[in-house]
Write an enzyme that holds these catalytic residues in place. Structure first.
Site, PDB file in Angstrom:
ATOM      1  N   ASP A  12      -5.239   2.578   4.002  1.00  0.00           N
ATOM      2  CA  ASP A  12      -4.886   3.913   3.335  1.00  0.00           C
ATOM      3  C   ASP A  12      -3.422   4.050   3.147  1.00  0.00           C
ATOM      4  O   ASP A  12      -2.931   5.139   3.782  1.00  0.00           O
ATOM      5  CB  ASP A  12      -5.504   4.964   5.226  1.00  0.00           C
ATOM      6  CG  ASP A  12      -6.761   4.772   4.617  1.00  0.00           C
ATOM      7  OD1 ASP A  12      -7.653   4.832   3.985  1.00  0.00           O
ATOM      8  OD2 ASP A  12      -6.848   4.571   6.191  1.00  0.00           O
ATOM      9  N   GLU A  13      -2.853   2.818   2.680  1.00  0.00           N
ATOM     10  CA  GLU A  13      -1.420   2.913   1.815  1.00  0.00           C
ATOM     11  C   GLU A  13      -1.528   4.443   1.388  1.00  0.00           C
ATOM     12  O   GLU A  13      -0.286   4.675   0.549  1.00  0.00           O
ATOM     13  CB  GLU A  13      -1.299   1.611   1.836  1.00  0.00           C
ATOM     14  CG  GLU A  13      -1.020   0.711   2.641  1.00  0.00           C
ATOM     15  CD  GLU A  13      -2.414   0.115   3.292  1.00  0.00           C
ATOM     16  OE1 GLU A  13      -2.961   0.595   2.023  1.00  0.00           O
ATOM     17  OE2 GLU A  13      -2.290  -0.906   3.804  1.00  0.00           O
ATOM     18  N   LYS A  15      -2.868   4.127  -2.807  1.00  0.00           N
ATOM     19  CA  LYS A  15      -3.135   2.737  -2.946  1.00  0.00           C
ATOM     20  C   LYS A  15      -3.792   4.278  -4.630  1.00  0.00           C
ATOM     21  O   LYS A  15      -3.185   3.491  -5.509  1.00  0.00           O
ATOM     22  CB  LYS A  15      -3.631   1.469  -3.030  1.00  0.00           C
ATOM     23  CG  LYS A  15      -3.737   0.961  -1.982  1.00  0.00           C
ATOM     24  CD  LYS A  15      -4.368   0.159  -1.453  1.00  0.00           C
ATOM     25  CE  LYS A  15      -5.944  -0.067  -0.907  1.00  0.00           C
ATOM     26  NZ  LYS A  15      -5.742   0.563   1.047  1.00  0.00           N
ATOM     27  N   ALA A  38     -14.344   1.444   1.383  1.00  0.00           N
ATOM     28  CA  ALA A  38     -13.121   1.932   1.174  1.00  0.00           C
ATOM     29  C   ALA A  38     -12.859   3.274   0.472  1.00  0.00           C
ATOM     30  O   ALA A  38     -14.110   3.709   0.032  1.00  0.00           O
ATOM     31  CB  ALA A  38     -12.195   1.098  -0.927  1.00  0.00           C
ATOM     32  N   GLY A  39     -11.879   3.922   0.587  1.00  0.00           N
ATOM     33  CA  GLY A  39     -11.800   5.562   0.120  1.00  0.00           C
ATOM     34  C   GLY A  39     -10.686   5.621  -0.876  1.00  0.00           C
ATOM     35  O   GLY A  39      -9.865   5.975   0.255  1.00  0.00           O
ATOM     36  N   HIS A  40     -10.655   6.087  -1.708  1.00  0.00           N
ATOM     37  CA  HIS A  40      -9.189   6.167  -2.278  1.00  0.00           C
ATOM     38  C   HIS A  40      -8.764   7.324  -3.145  1.00  0.00           C
ATOM     39  O   HIS A  40      -9.761   7.733  -3.434  1.00  0.00           O
ATOM     40  CB  HIS A  40      -9.300   5.058  -3.613  1.00  0.00           C
ATOM     41  CG  HIS A  40      -9.243   3.466  -3.147  1.00  0.00           C
ATOM     42  ND1 HIS A  40      -8.983   1.951  -4.162  1.00  0.00           N
ATOM     43  CD2 HIS A  40      -8.905   3.164  -2.096  1.00  0.00           C
ATOM     44  CE1 HIS A  40      -9.184   1.463  -2.841  1.00  0.00           C
ATOM     45  NE2 HIS A  40      -9.045   1.147  -2.182  1.00  0.00           N
ATOM     46  N   GLN A 221      -8.557  -1.695   1.534  1.00  0.00           N
ATOM     47  CA  GLN A 221      -8.764  -1.765   2.306  1.00  0.00           C
ATOM     48  C   GLN A 221      -6.866  -2.451   2.547  1.00  0.00           C
ATOM     49  O   GLN A 221      -6.478  -1.796   1.335  1.00  0.00           O
ATOM     50  CB  GLN A 221      -9.419  -2.438   3.908  1.00  0.00           C
ATOM     51  CG  GLN A 221     -10.824  -2.987   3.625  1.00  0.00           C
ATOM     52  CD  GLN A 221     -12.193  -2.045   2.222  1.00  0.00           C
ATOM     53  OE1 GLN A 221     -11.785  -3.416   1.381  1.00  0.00           O
ATOM     54  NE2 GLN A 221     -12.811  -1.433   2.136  1.00  0.00           N
ATOM     55  N   THR A 298     -15.135   7.967   6.232  1.00  0.00           N
ATOM     56  CA  THR A 298     -15.422   8.464   7.810  1.00  0.00           C
ATOM     57  C   THR A 298     -15.248   9.732   8.086  1.00  0.00           C
ATOM     58  O   THR A 298     -15.704  10.109   9.180  1.00  0.00           O
ATOM     59  CB  THR A 298     -15.142   7.473   8.322  1.00  0.00           C
ATOM     60  OG1 THR A 298     -13.804   7.413   8.771  1.00  0.00           O
ATOM     61  CG2 THR A 298     -16.080   6.257   7.864  1.00  0.00           C
TER      62      THR A 298
HETATM   63  P1  IMP Z   1     -15.899  -2.619   7.597  1.00  0.00           P
HETATM   64  O1  IMP Z   1     -15.296  -2.972   6.730  1.00  0.00           O
HETATM   65  O2  IMP Z   1     -16.707  -1.055   7.328  1.00  0.00           O
HETATM   66  O3  IMP Z   1     -16.893  -3.415   8.858  1.00  0.00           O
HETATM   67  O4  IMP Z   1     -14.780  -2.304   9.067  1.00  0.00           O
HETATM   68  C1  IMP Z   1     -13.941  -2.394   9.551  1.00  0.00           C
HETATM   69  C2  IMP Z   1     -12.504  -2.389   9.796  1.00  0.00           C
HETATM   70  O5  IMP Z   1     -11.841  -2.439   8.856  1.00  0.00           O
HETATM   71  C3  IMP Z   1     -12.546  -1.004  10.449  1.00  0.00           C
HETATM   72  O6  IMP Z   1     -11.924  -0.810  11.330  1.00  0.00           O
HETATM   73  C4  IMP Z   1     -12.268  -0.032   9.661  1.00  0.00           C
HETATM   74  O7  IMP Z   1     -11.979   1.083  10.197  1.00  0.00           O
HETATM   75  C5  IMP Z   1     -10.967  -1.091   8.540  1.00  0.00           C
HETATM   76  N1  IMP Z   1     -11.749  -0.724   7.720  1.00  0.00           N
HETATM   77  C6  IMP Z   1     -12.851  -0.791   6.751  1.00  0.00           C
HETATM   78  N2  IMP Z   1     -12.626  -0.400   5.385  1.00  0.00           N
HETATM   79  C7  IMP Z   1     -11.391   0.665   5.363  1.00  0.00           C
HETATM   80  C8  IMP Z   1     -10.248   0.927   4.306  1.00  0.00           C
HETATM   81  O8  IMP Z   1     -10.673   1.419   3.392  1.00  0.00           O
HETATM   82  N3  IMP Z   1      -9.788   1.811   4.941  1.00  0.00           N
HETATM   83  C9  IMP Z   1      -8.844   2.042   5.908  1.00  0.00           C
HETATM   84  N4  IMP Z   1      -9.922   0.550   7.267  1.00  0.00           N
HETATM   85  C10 IMP Z   1     -11.008   0.200   6.620  1.00  0.00           C
HETATM   86 MG    MG Z   2      -8.716   4.418   2.475  1.00  0.00          MG
END
Ligand code: IMP
Ligand code: MG
Length: 419
Positions: A12-13, A15, A38-40, A221, A298
């Protein structure tokens, strides 16, 4: 030639916005790891669009966009994203390609993700529950199903077998999921994937490189969530560092030129795990409010804290960062004074390294205070920056021995100062 752009913190920088800004200079924008966790977030003509699986270059005419082999794709999420972009008038079929070697996330992967988190109890990761971990487990366990398999006659069989295996692992189908509905969406999504150009991504991208084309590899991420080097086990399931661009696209390391590392002027983390500079007080609360720090995937509130240069220097080392971009500098406008962590005190020692036992060690961040600043939206060049913001940029560049090339001062496309 490939430039890699990635996040140096816990994700969440910002990107997405920077990729969108840089995309017109490139012939290909490629995602190389992660999936719909991911959420860009992009701000296009005042509209907020969140991309999860699709690369952030799709809003421009020039680049082709590739979903690389290192990505895991959920057909349901993918269809939703395609539908949304199509509604905004974007013709994705012309500019999106998918690697045949990318793995699929099945509905039962999401159920397994949820079961795995439940079983961890208080030690849960805080996963986005998108099925990412179980999909990568099937990849390394050599059970996975890939995009290229969609075109074979026995795809349905392969799907049924893997689903059955998952249901056995789960014991019984969890009550809180409507598997039938999830599967309906899955098969609709499969048809959408089939309608795209599914290519031998590694040949596609290397052909582009041999033709002298420019590729931007878009990380997801953040480096502190890397499966090897992040705050394990509170990490994601893929390598998120520069090296992953090679394995996630099939490009040689020698093709990489610049590595653009993105940092926020402060720091956030969503989900569990250590976060040495976290502020659980009203200062952190104010950062969350000013920065709208709620997960793009989320909706969860993000944990907030001061910029941590111990972590940033670690990830600069791992990634070979050649340029830094600082984002969300405007969020700190409310503070008279900002702080930056330049070392960790553990026991009687000050350290500039991330300790192995970061999850359990007692770390007291050592801060350097700097004067705050006020940005405004008319700032266009380095000369417009308030002196204290220039000082902050200089401080970061000195402490990281890395040039700062841009600073973002708002969500809008043009709220960016090139230094
Ligand atoms: P997962 O990859 O969904 O299993 O999540 C593992 C950890 O990485 C959790 O703490 C998530 O909140 C974090 N995480 C996964 N994807 C992102 C992202 O795109 N941005 C920020 N945190 C992430
Ligand atoms: Mg994000």
């Amino acid at each position: 030639m490939v430039d890699v752009l990635l996040g140096l913190q816990w994700g969440d920088e910002g990107k997405g916005k920077i990729v969108d800004y840089l995309a017109p200079d490139y012939d290909v924008v490629a995602r190389f790891q992660g999936g719909p966790n991911a959420g860009h977030t992009l701000n296009i003509d005042g509209r907020r669009i969140v991309l999860h699986t699709i690369p952030s270059g799709v809003f421009h005419d020039r680049p082709l966009n590739l979903i690389g082999n290192g990505v895991v794709i959920d057909p349901c999420e993918f269809k939703k994203e395609v539908d949304e972009l199509t509604q905004t008038g974007i013709d994705l079929n012309k500019k999106l390609l998918i690697s045949q070697k990318a793995h699929l996330i099945l509905p039962t992967h999401r159920m397994l993700d949820s079961a795995s988190e439940k079983s961890k109890g208080a030690g849960k990761i805080g996963s986005t529950l998108k099925g990412i971990g179980p999909a990568y487990m099937d990849k390394t366990g050599r059970n996975g199903i890939r995009v290229g398999d969609l075109f074979s006659d026995n795809f349905r069989n392969r799907y049924d077998q893997l689903k059955q295996k998952h249901l056995e692992l789960l014991g019984s189908a969890p009550q809180d999921f409507d598997l039938q509905k999830m599967e309906e969406e899955f098969w609709q999504g499969i048809e959408v994937i089939r309608s795209f150009n599914c290519v031998r991504g590694e040949y596609f991208i290397n052909t582009q490189l041999h033709q002298g084309k420019k590729v931007l590899a878009e990380g997801a991420q953040g480096s502190m969530l890397d499966i090897d080097f992040g705050t394990y086990p509170f990490v994601t399931s893929s390598n998120t560092i520069t090296a992953a661009a090679c394995t996630g696209l099939g490009i040689p390391p020698t093709s990489i030129r610049e590595v653009i590392g993105i940092i926020k002027a402060y720091c956030t983390r969503v989900g569990g795990g250590p976060f040495p500079t976290e502020l659980t007080d009203e200062t952190g609360e104010l950062m969350r409010k000013e920065g709208h720090e709620f997960g793009a995937t989320t909706g969860r509130p993000r944990r907030c804290g001061w910029l941590d240069l111990v972590a940033v220097n670690y990830t600069i080392m791992l990634n070979g960062v050649t340029k830094i971009v600082i984002t969300k500098a405007d969020v700190l406008n409310v503070f008279e004074e900002v702080k930056v962590c330049s070392s960790y005190r553990t026991g009687h020692e000050d350290s500039h390294q991330i300790p192995f036992d970061i999850n359990t060690a007692s770390i007291i961040p050592q801060y350097e205070p700097l004067a705050g600043w006020k940005t405004n939206h008319s700032m266009k060049s380095a000369d417009d920056l308030p002196g204290s913001l220039s000082d902050f940029v200089r401080f970061v560049a000195e402490k990281t021995k890395t040039a700062v090339s841009m600073i973002s001062i708002g969500a809008g496309r043009d709220q960016l100062v090139v230094l």
